[in-house]
Scaffold this active site. Structure first.
Site, PDB file in Angstrom:
ATOM      1  N   GLY A 124       0.780  -1.079   0.265  1.00  0.00           N
ATOM      2  CA  GLY A 124      -0.388  -0.332   0.139  1.00  0.00           C
ATOM      3  C   GLY A 124       0.723   0.845   0.213  1.00  0.00           C
ATOM      4  O   GLY A 124       2.168   1.285   0.462  1.00  0.00           O
ATOM      5  N   CYS A 125       0.141   2.805  -0.181  1.00  0.00           N
ATOM      6  CA  CYS A 125       0.804   3.637  -0.126  1.00  0.00           C
ATOM      7  C   CYS A 125       1.508   4.079   1.346  1.00  0.00           C
ATOM      8  O   CYS A 125       2.966   4.222   0.991  1.00  0.00           O
ATOM      9  CB  CYS A 125       0.048   4.773  -0.909  1.00  0.00           C
ATOM     10  SG  CYS A 125      -1.656   4.494   0.068  1.00  0.00           S
ATOM     11  N   TYR A 126       0.669   3.881   1.787  1.00  0.00           N
ATOM     12  CA  TYR A 126       1.284   4.292   3.182  1.00  0.00           C
ATOM     13  C   TYR A 126       2.550   3.386   3.405  1.00  0.00           C
ATOM     14  O   TYR A 126       3.018   3.639   4.682  1.00  0.00           O
ATOM     15  CB  TYR A 126      -0.234   4.279   4.430  1.00  0.00           C
ATOM     16  CG  TYR A 126      -0.475   5.460   3.875  1.00  0.00           C
ATOM     17  CD1 TYR A 126      -0.679   6.900   4.106  1.00  0.00           C
ATOM     18  CD2 TYR A 126      -2.207   5.617   3.803  1.00  0.00           C
ATOM     19  CE1 TYR A 126      -1.477   7.906   4.584  1.00  0.00           C
ATOM     20  CE2 TYR A 126      -3.548   6.614   3.954  1.00  0.00           C
ATOM     21  CZ  TYR A 126      -2.538   7.776   4.247  1.00  0.00           C
ATOM     22  OH  TYR A 126      -3.539   9.206   4.148  1.00  0.00           O
TER      23      TYR A 126
END
Length: 351
Positions: A153-155
């Site tokens: 994921g981006c986070y």
């Protein structure tokens, strides 16, 4: 190398088309999107012009696999799992941008993604165990040998890359890690969402998903593997009124309170010296999302608060590139035997 882009009309898929059209080693063999199937690509996306102006096709295993070597799945959580095994059985390699294979346990995925689990009745725990977590900075060799890659994921990308050097070498304590992150609105995807309307989120900043955000457990899973100890941390995401960009500020306790900012910067720089997409900034220079927009780079900075023995690590990425599709292309390059950053020497158009 023929690549099928499945879910080509979402933000992730659009980025994939824009990147792959410029890399001569790859050929886009399929563009899949059910809502726009039967229409021409250039009609929908004239700003990413394709010379052959292919049709966007209905998503099916037959359509995807007829000419492809690799399938890039840019689909909502849960939907990827309906295609993955069938594509693997037909000899394709799969790079999944959703969360479907990020967890080593299907039960864990079902627990975190309970809403999707109620819709998609999965029984592919074996594939969850097989999938390689697609963070090249920690899994480069495994990615190059894998046939199923689960893109982070981006986070988690913005948090784990700064944390890994300090966790892996025991520089920071396993308890008391706090991650404070801000994301642009494109992180919410392309589907209509009231919270992402300009009149709702413009000129404002708000937190969401406190305590139970889905990416918390993903970060904890990888951080625990890296450190060799179970890690529970505090993660709070915020929505900021920019289209793309992600900034994370990470706090931890140093085991050795005598370490300085220079010491911690040198450690970070040495750890990533062979990764051209990672830029470690000088002490007291702090990353901005402006600097990484439209690139696959991650900018890092570190500062030590000598008063209380705390370390502060900062990162900035483009959430649609290093946080999503750019990272997927890094994985594709590794799986194909190419340089990890092939086609990703992207220029920031500052300001």
């Amino acid at each position: 190398m023929n690549v099928a882009i499945v879910g080509a009309t979402g933000y992730g898929g659009i980025q994939a088309v824009n990147l792959l059209k410029k890399i001569k080693k790859y050929k886009i063999s399929f563009l899949g999107g059910n809502k726009t199937s039967g229409s021409k690509w250039n009609e929908n996306f004239p700003f990413i012009y394709l010379d052959n102006d292919p049709y966007i096709e209905e998503i099916s295993v037959d359509n995807i696999s007829k000419n492809a070597d690799v399938a890039l799945l840019c689909l909502p959580n849960g939907l990827s799992s309906t295609l993955t095994r069938k594509l693997l059985d037909r000899g394709l390699k799969v790079i999944d941008l959703s969360a479907d294979y990020r967890y080593k346990s299907l039960d864990e995925w079902k627990n975190v993604y309970s809403k999707e689990a109620a819709i998609y009745k999965r029984n592919d725990d074996d594939l969850c165990k097989e999938a390689v977590y697609g963070l090249p900075e920690i899994n480069k060799e495994a990615i190059s040998k894998g046939r199923l890659i689960a893109c982070p994921g981006c986070y988690p990308t913005s948090a784990l890359i700064p944390l890994v050097p300090y966790l892996s070498q025991g520089i920071i304590e396993n308890e008391g890690i706090v991650i404070d992150s801000k994301s642009g609105t494109s992180g919410g995807g392309r589907e209509p969402n009231q919270k992402l309307l300009l009149s709702e989120c413009g000129e404002g900043l708000s937190a969401y998903g406190l305590i139970n955000h889905r990416h918390t457990s993903e970060i904890e899973q990888v951080a625990s593997l890296i450190s060799g100890n179970k890690i529970e941390l505090l993660f709070t995401p915020h929505l900021v009124p920019i289209s793309r960009g992600m900034h994370s500020t990470i706090y931890g306790r140093l085991r050795d309170p005598g370490l300085t900012s220079d010491d911690c910067r040198i450690l970070l720089d040495n750890y990533y010296r062979n990764f051209k997409n990672i830029k470690v900034l000088p002490v007291d220079t702090f990353p901005s999302t402006k600097w990484v927009k439209n690139t696959n780079q991650i900018f890092l900075s570190v500062k030590v608060d000598i008063r209380n023995g705390r370390i502060i690590i900062l990162s900035a990425i483009d959430n649609l590139l290093k946080g999503q599709t750019g990272q997927a292309i890094q994985n594709l390059n590794l799986m194909s035997g190419f340089s990890m950053d092939e086609g990703l020497d992207l220029t920031n158009n500052f300001p």
